[in-house]
Write a protein that holds these residues in place. Sequence first.
Motif, short mmCIF file in Angstrom:
data_model
loop_
_atom_site.label_atom_id
_atom_site.label_comp_id
_atom_site.label_asym_id
_atom_site.label_seq_id
_atom_site.Cartn_x
_atom_site.Cartn_y
_atom_site.Cartn_z
N GLU A 12 0.85 -1.18 0.00
CA GLU A 12 0.00 0.00 0.00
C GLU A 12 0.89 1.24 0.00
N VAL A 13 0.50 2.23 -0.82
CA VAL A 13 1.22 3.50 -0.91
C VAL A 13 0.23 4.62 -0.66
N ARG A 14 0.52 5.48 0.28
CA ARG A 14 -0.34 6.63 0.58
C ARG A 14 -0.20 7.65 -0.54
N SER A 18 -6.13 10.90 2.53
CA SER A 18 -7.16 9.87 2.73
C SER A 18 -7.24 8.85 1.60
N THR A 19 -6.24 8.79 0.71
CA THR A 19 -6.30 7.83 -0.40
C THR A 19 -5.01 7.01 -0.50
N VAL A 20 -5.16 5.80 -1.04
CA VAL A 20 -4.04 4.89 -1.23
C VAL A 20 -4.14 4.21 -2.58
N ARG A 21 -2.99 3.75 -3.06
CA ARG A 21 -2.92 2.88 -4.23
C ARG A 21 -2.06 1.69 -3.85
N PHE A 22 -2.01 0.69 -4.75
CA PHE A 22 -1.32 -0.55 -4.43
C PHE A 22 -0.44 -1.01 -5.58
N MET A 44 -7.56 3.95 -7.22
CA MET A 44 -7.25 4.61 -5.96
C MET A 44 -8.38 4.28 -4.99
N TYR A 45 -8.03 4.04 -3.74
CA TYR A 45 -9.00 3.66 -2.72
C TYR A 45 -8.97 4.64 -1.56
N ASP A 46 -10.09 4.71 -0.86
CA ASP A 46 -10.16 5.47 0.37
C ASP A 46 -9.30 4.75 1.41
N LEU A 47 -8.58 5.51 2.18
CA LEU A 47 -7.68 4.94 3.19
C LEU A 47 -8.38 3.97 4.13
#
Length: 160
Positions: A12-14, A18-22, A44-47
């Motif tokens: 996971e990368v911030r 409030s969002t992350v990608r992988f 992109m996803y919500d944290l």
Amino acid sequence: MSRRPSVGDVFEVRMAASTVRFFQYVADDATQLNSHVVRVFREMYDLNEPIGACSITDGEIDFHAHVLIGVGLKQHLWRKIGHAQSPDNLDVLFRDTNDYGNPEIKVSRNWYVWKINRPFHKVGALEAQYKEAEIGVVVPPDSLIYRMRNGKYDFVYPGY
């Protein structure tokens, strides 16, 4: 979880507050300094959104890159969140040029291409069938994140 990465690990990368990608570690490339090859996922996803590693790896791939995962872990730029089956057949084409790092050369005519753990093939000028190949240099962890945020790398690289 172990701090030593293994093929299949998902990280996971911030991206913002409030969002992350992988990304997923998918191979070691002996052709390119035995570096780690990762595939970065587009979504992109919500944290706080609960999501499993297998759901992430079913997503659309944005790009592939060579990076030293352990360095990013030590710098706290990403964290391992799980493990999923890595793809059986990686058919990713990379490109590089000996002109990399020379700011005077804007367009290289000295390209070579390769696939993971396969020999380099000199191609000279970059023909149409190679223009979609990923940049194959081993990128610093912060440059991987820069590309995840901005869609391009933060270093000078010759055009074609």
